[in-house]
Design an enzyme around this catalytic site. Sequence first.
Site, PDB file in Angstrom:
ATOM      1  N   LYS A 141     -10.505  -4.596  -4.792  1.00  0.00           N
ATOM      2  CA  LYS A 141     -11.481  -3.567  -5.163  1.00  0.00           C
ATOM      3  C   LYS A 141     -10.794  -2.267  -5.543  1.00  0.00           C
ATOM      4  CE  LYS A 141     -12.397  -3.030  -0.286  1.00  0.00           C
ATOM      5  NZ  LYS A 141     -13.248  -3.662   0.663  1.00  0.00           N
ATOM      6  N   LYS A 157      -3.958 -10.719  -6.587  1.00  0.00           N
ATOM      7  CA  LYS A 157      -5.248 -10.971  -5.935  1.00  0.00           C
ATOM      8  C   LYS A 157      -6.317 -10.017  -6.475  1.00  0.00           C
ATOM      9  CE  LYS A 157      -6.019  -8.189  -1.885  1.00  0.00           C
ATOM     10  NZ  LYS A 157      -6.731  -7.967  -0.691  1.00  0.00           N
ATOM     11  N   LYS A 172       0.825  -1.216   0.000  1.00  0.00           N
ATOM     12  CA  LYS A 172       0.000   0.000   0.000  1.00  0.00           C
ATOM     13  C   LYS A 172       0.855   1.261   0.000  1.00  0.00           C
ATOM     14  CE  LYS A 172      -4.419  -1.824   1.176  1.00  0.00           C
ATOM     15  NZ  LYS A 172      -5.677  -1.764   1.871  1.00  0.00           N
TER      16      LYS A 172
END
Length: 333
Positions: free
Chosen positions: A200, A197, A114
């Site tokens: 969203k 993966k 992130k």
Amino acid sequence: MEEKRKLFSAVQPSGAVTIGNYIGAIKNFVALQDEFDCIYAVADLHAITVRQEPAALRKNTLELMALFIACGIDPEKCVLFVQSHVPAHCELTWVLNTITYPGELSRMTQFKDKSAKHAENVNMGLMDYPVLMASDILLYQAAAVPVGADQKQHLELTRDLAIRFNNRYSDTFTVPEPYIMKGSGAKIMSLADPSRKMSKSDDNPNGFITMSDDRDTVIRKCKRAVTDSGNEVRLSEDKPGVSNLIAIYGAFTGKSAQETEKQFEGKGYGDFKLAVGEAVADALAPIQAEKARLLKDKGYLNEVMKRGEETASRIARKTLSKVYRKVGFYQGE
Ligand code: ATP
Ligand code: LTN
């Protein structure tokens, strides 16, 4: 009456929930609600570790609450609440921060991913994310935590912190076990790139299917899904695209990989992808209808949240005051 073991989990209201979140997490939340005393949260404190548009965050919080119920989580059996409504989560985080080392947080895979993705906003909250998550779990003395495989590392840190605190101050926290589905459902991969993966926050919307995608969109995304060379529907490590679709198909139809392989023997990828799209769309339709109905009844959703907040606060307060006492905070004598 024998007390059931406690279970805690949460999902962030950080955007449209994907079928990856559903298969890896929410579907199990529903399946486990009879076996455990379940507490489920909308993790809005976690969501702001990456930038959120305030109006969208508010809307996503209500939508996620409605989605939980529409998926089959029964608010009469489970505690459903919004994380920021229970201040004990932040309060315990502070205490746990004092027994956490920066190196433990900076080497977390999610933090590294992130930080790379949001290089313009690498904040302390993003780094502290796993400590807040540990607080969520430990406040409720949860024995089990259903999550997708990507959260395993955070669960390990939670266990380490629980053990560390218990050793330093005497037995206080239940040491939780992760509850991760066996097989490929624990990590649904992107439809556009089966080596990553399904997420969203993927920039490419063809990589994920959301729980609110309409029938045509679902079928189109499945038809476009990247598959492998050859044309045999078979679960195999060298066929990550097809294997991922087999996992998705299985999650929505209950069919095992072997049953699916048999069903599509001699048929090509085209037929299979269409069948996956139809199965997903068929399963999503009633959930979408129920969610829409619930969203029209805000009074009911607010009441569920309020009730959840009260029960969650009561349990959390009890643990927090134990923690405060053990660390030596003066609480009147
Ligand atoms: P983002 O993808 O934006 O980082 P996220 O979807 O991983 O967010 P959450 O909303 O907090 O983050 O995830 C909720 C639950 O869904 C977690 O238990 C997580 O492990 C699970 N989950 C997320 N993605 C997948 C996936 N692709 N396959 C299986 N489970 C998943
Ligand atoms: N970080 C989790 C969401 C989450 C969670 C939790 C999961 C927040 N608090 C406590 C289990 C237990 C994620 O899935 N990304």
